[in-house]
Design a protein around this motif. Sequence first.
Motif, PDB file in Angstrom:
ATOM      1  N   ILE A 269     -16.957  64.310  -1.141  1.00  0.00           N
ATOM      2  CA  ILE A 269     -17.066  64.070  -2.979  1.00  0.00           C
ATOM      3  C   ILE A 269     -18.968  64.543  -2.826  1.00  0.00           C
ATOM      4  CG2 ILE A 269     -17.045  63.167  -5.105  1.00  0.00           C
ATOM      5  CD1 ILE A 269     -14.190  63.724  -3.367  1.00  0.00           C
ATOM      6  N   ILE A 270     -19.140  65.204  -3.752  1.00  0.00           N
ATOM      7  CA  ILE A 270     -20.457  65.250  -3.991  1.00  0.00           C
ATOM      8  C   ILE A 270     -20.924  65.432  -5.252  1.00  0.00           C
ATOM      9  CG2 ILE A 270     -21.216  67.547  -2.601  1.00  0.00           C
ATOM     10  CD1 ILE A 270     -21.267  69.039  -4.856  1.00  0.00           C
ATOM     11  N   GLY A 271     -19.746  65.049  -6.194  1.00  0.00           N
ATOM     12  CA  GLY A 271     -19.985  64.187  -7.444  1.00  0.00           C
ATOM     13  C   GLY A 271     -19.131  63.315  -8.500  1.00  0.00           C
ATOM     14  N   LYS A 272     -19.688  62.665  -9.298  1.00  0.00           N
ATOM     15  CA  LYS A 272     -19.034  61.791 -10.335  1.00  0.00           C
ATOM     16  C   LYS A 272     -17.689  62.160 -11.069  1.00  0.00           C
ATOM     17  CE  LYS A 272     -22.863  58.794 -10.909  1.00  0.00           C
ATOM     18  NZ  LYS A 272     -23.775  58.582 -12.031  1.00  0.00           N
ATOM     19  N   ASP A 273     -16.658  62.545 -10.976  1.00  0.00           N
ATOM     20  CA  ASP A 273     -15.643  62.551 -12.004  1.00  0.00           C
ATOM     21  C   ASP A 273     -15.988  62.555 -13.517  1.00  0.00           C
ATOM     22  OD1 ASP A 273     -14.014  61.835  -9.255  1.00  0.00           O
ATOM     23  OD2 ASP A 273     -12.462  61.064 -10.424  1.00  0.00           O
ATOM     24  N   VAL A 274     -15.101  63.923 -13.870  1.00  0.00           N
ATOM     25  CA  VAL A 274     -15.746  64.258 -14.834  1.00  0.00           C
ATOM     26  C   VAL A 274     -14.927  63.938 -16.481  1.00  0.00           C
ATOM     27  CG1 VAL A 274     -17.016  65.763 -16.444  1.00  0.00           C
ATOM     28  CG2 VAL A 274     -18.311  65.018 -14.427  1.00  0.00           C
ATOM     29  N   GLY A 275     -14.042  64.420 -15.929  1.00  0.00           N
ATOM     30  CA  GLY A 275     -13.156  64.739 -16.660  1.00  0.00           C
ATOM     31  C   GLY A 275     -11.926  65.876 -16.459  1.00  0.00           C
ATOM     32  N   ASP A 286     -16.237  77.256 -18.135  1.00  0.00           N
ATOM     33  CA  ASP A 286     -16.823  77.037 -16.783  1.00  0.00           C
ATOM     34  C   ASP A 286     -18.581  76.698 -17.072  1.00  0.00           C
ATOM     35  OD1 ASP A 286     -14.325  77.658 -15.374  1.00  0.00           O
ATOM     36  OD2 ASP A 286     -15.648  79.650 -14.180  1.00  0.00           O
ATOM     37  N   LYS A 287     -18.625  77.476 -18.033  1.00  0.00           N
ATOM     38  CA  LYS A 287     -20.328  76.749 -18.613  1.00  0.00           C
ATOM     39  C   LYS A 287     -20.244  75.332 -18.940  1.00  0.00           C
ATOM     40  CE  LYS A 287     -24.593  77.366 -20.370  1.00  0.00           C
ATOM     41  NZ  LYS A 287     -24.425  75.918 -20.454  1.00  0.00           N
ATOM     42  N   ALA A 288     -19.049  74.858 -20.269  1.00  0.00           N
ATOM     43  CA  ALA A 288     -18.946  73.429 -19.874  1.00  0.00           C
ATOM     44  C   ALA A 288     -18.979  72.866 -19.049  1.00  0.00           C
ATOM     45  CB  ALA A 288     -18.004  73.596 -21.828  1.00  0.00           C
ATOM     46  N   SER A 289     -17.905  73.320 -18.067  1.00  0.00           N
ATOM     47  CA  SER A 289     -18.153  72.449 -16.411  1.00  0.00           C
ATOM     48  C   SER A 289     -18.634  71.858 -16.346  1.00  0.00           C
ATOM     49  CB  SER A 289     -16.955  72.951 -15.986  1.00  0.00           C
ATOM     50  OG  SER A 289     -15.494  73.401 -16.978  1.00  0.00           O
ATOM     51  N   CYS A 290     -19.903  73.186 -15.826  1.00  0.00           N
ATOM     52  CA  CYS A 290     -21.174  72.712 -15.798  1.00  0.00           C
ATOM     53  C   CYS A 290     -21.847  71.811 -16.451  1.00  0.00           C
ATOM     54  CB  CYS A 290     -21.931  74.177 -15.624  1.00  0.00           C
ATOM     55  SG  CYS A 290     -21.137  75.531 -14.566  1.00  0.00           S
ATOM     56  N   ASP A 291     -22.261  71.898 -17.515  1.00  0.00           N
ATOM     57  CA  ASP A 291     -22.760  71.514 -18.772  1.00  0.00           C
ATOM     58  C   ASP A 291     -22.178  69.914 -18.227  1.00  0.00           C
ATOM     59  OD1 ASP A 291     -24.321  73.412 -19.123  1.00  0.00           O
ATOM     60  OD2 ASP A 291     -23.288  73.914 -21.345  1.00  0.00           O
ATOM     61  N   LEU A 292     -21.485  69.659 -18.519  1.00  0.00           N
ATOM     62  CA  LEU A 292     -20.681  67.763 -18.614  1.00  0.00           C
ATOM     63  C   LEU A 292     -20.987  67.141 -16.956  1.00  0.00           C
ATOM     64  CD1 LEU A 292     -17.618  68.810 -20.318  1.00  0.00           C
ATOM     65  CD2 LEU A 292     -18.911  67.485 -20.872  1.00  0.00           C
ATOM     66  N   CYS A 293     -21.255  68.424 -15.715  1.00  0.00           N
ATOM     67  CA  CYS A 293     -21.080  68.164 -14.469  1.00  0.00           C
ATOM     68  C   CYS A 293     -22.803  67.393 -14.841  1.00  0.00           C
ATOM     69  CB  CYS A 293     -20.324  69.060 -13.438  1.00  0.00           C
ATOM     70  SG  CYS A 293     -18.961  68.695 -12.929  1.00  0.00           S
ATOM     71  N   TYR A 294     -23.340  68.559 -14.893  1.00  0.00           N
ATOM     72  CA  TYR A 294     -25.321  67.862 -15.284  1.00  0.00           C
ATOM     73  C   TYR A 294     -25.181  67.157 -15.542  1.00  0.00           C
ATOM     74  CZ  TYR A 294     -24.569  73.196 -13.406  1.00  0.00           C
ATOM     75  OH  TYR A 294     -24.911  74.682 -13.300  1.00  0.00           O
ATOM     76  N   LYS A 295     -24.865  66.764 -16.712  1.00  0.00           N
ATOM     77  CA  LYS A 295     -24.939  65.468 -17.514  1.00  0.00           C
ATOM     78  C   LYS A 295     -24.642  64.244 -16.682  1.00  0.00           C
ATOM     79  CE  LYS A 295     -24.517  63.862 -22.113  1.00  0.00           C
ATOM     80  NZ  LYS A 295     -23.425  63.844 -23.421  1.00  0.00           N
ATOM     81  N   LYS A 296     -23.170  64.909 -16.153  1.00  0.00           N
ATOM     82  CA  LYS A 296     -22.558  63.188 -15.739  1.00  0.00           C
ATOM     83  C   LYS A 296     -23.799  63.090 -14.795  1.00  0.00           C
ATOM     84  CE  LYS A 296     -18.784  60.281 -15.689  1.00  0.00           C
ATOM     85  NZ  LYS A 296     -18.228  59.337 -16.435  1.00  0.00           N
ATOM     86  N   ASN A 297     -24.241  63.790 -13.853  1.00  0.00           N
ATOM     87  CA  ASN A 297     -24.595  63.428 -12.325  1.00  0.00           C
ATOM     88  C   ASN A 297     -26.071  63.778 -12.887  1.00  0.00           C
ATOM     89  OD1 ASN A 297     -22.442  63.416 -10.238  1.00  0.00           O
ATOM     90  ND2 ASN A 297     -21.803  65.151 -11.929  1.00  0.00           N
ATOM     91  N   GLY A 298     -26.898  63.731 -13.368  1.00  0.00           N
ATOM     92  CA  GLY A 298     -28.034  63.326 -13.839  1.00  0.00           C
ATOM     93  C   GLY A 298     -28.607  64.346 -12.921  1.00  0.00           C
TER      94      GLY A 298
END
Length: 333
Positions: A269-275, A286-298
């Motif tokens: 596992i390399i990232g936190k659960d986002v939803g 996919d753009k929103a998924s990337c943005d949410l992932c980047y925000k959640k994990n910094g």
Amino acid sequence: MENVYFSEKADKDSIKKIAKAVFNDKKLDGKIAVKLHFGEKGNTRYVQPEEIDPILKALENKDYFLTDTNTLYIGSRGNDEDHLKLAKEHGFSELGDIKIAGSEKEIEINKPIFKKVKLGKEIAEADSLLVISHFKGHVLFGFGGAIKNIGMGCGSRSGKLEMHSEISPSISSKCKACGICKEHCPVNAITIKNDKAKIDSEKCIGCADCIAVCPYQAVNIPWSGTSASNVRKRAAEYAFGASLNKKAVYFNFIVRVTKDCDCLSDSEIIGKDVGIVASTDPVALDKASCDLCYKKNGKDVFKERTGNDGTDILDYGEKIGLGNKDYNLIRIE
């Protein structure tokens, strides 16, 4: 600008709420192909049947079947019989009929790279698409979401060869000249010379069988750089073909975010659960998924761990009319 619905929760009630919201934006008609990944043997990270069930129950039209295409590599999903068996072992038969899209149908798209694409026939002939993807890392794509799921995932075996044709492997010093790769090469592109395997790049079709069978991990692949970017563009054109003239709805499960795709055994596992996110536009999703992932994990966990910045697939998808990167994020509580 398309709506992207987002819930930080991944429980049944939240999944059902998101499904109802996105199905209100687009109702799926006729025969619906539910494009999934049934998970490779030894993998437990894929989207689970109990997570998919609330989505299917929210469908007004119950004329659907679950589907995926066969893989290029040698494994548990390389042919219709084994693939179907594994899907049943993983519990998907409880959700409805399963049709492995092992036959092929060409679809005309007239895009810069491909004039026609070769898709799984059952998917190509469906009236609508319901695409449910696990959003995670991928060694070639950087990240894998909706676009990869309907691009690479809807291609027939020969279609997958077309998409991978930019990738030409080579043999490293780990090679023991065992000859297993030579035996499995479908086009006789591998020879054994001077106690080492050698791949003829002119004959190689990029099927990746040599990677799968090598017991010494001696096959090197140029996963990053120009070749990888070209594969992503090819997959985006296949995604365009898979969704052409179809009503489609897409879900990304941004949970259990792994370094590698679900075609392999469980990876870290390399990232936190986002939803969970859902939309009628795969590029926006996919753009929103990337943005949410980047925000959640910094940070960009995918580029950091895979070495690939796969966001060019979003740019190219927008360029060819697959979707739009701009989106309106709507939170579902």
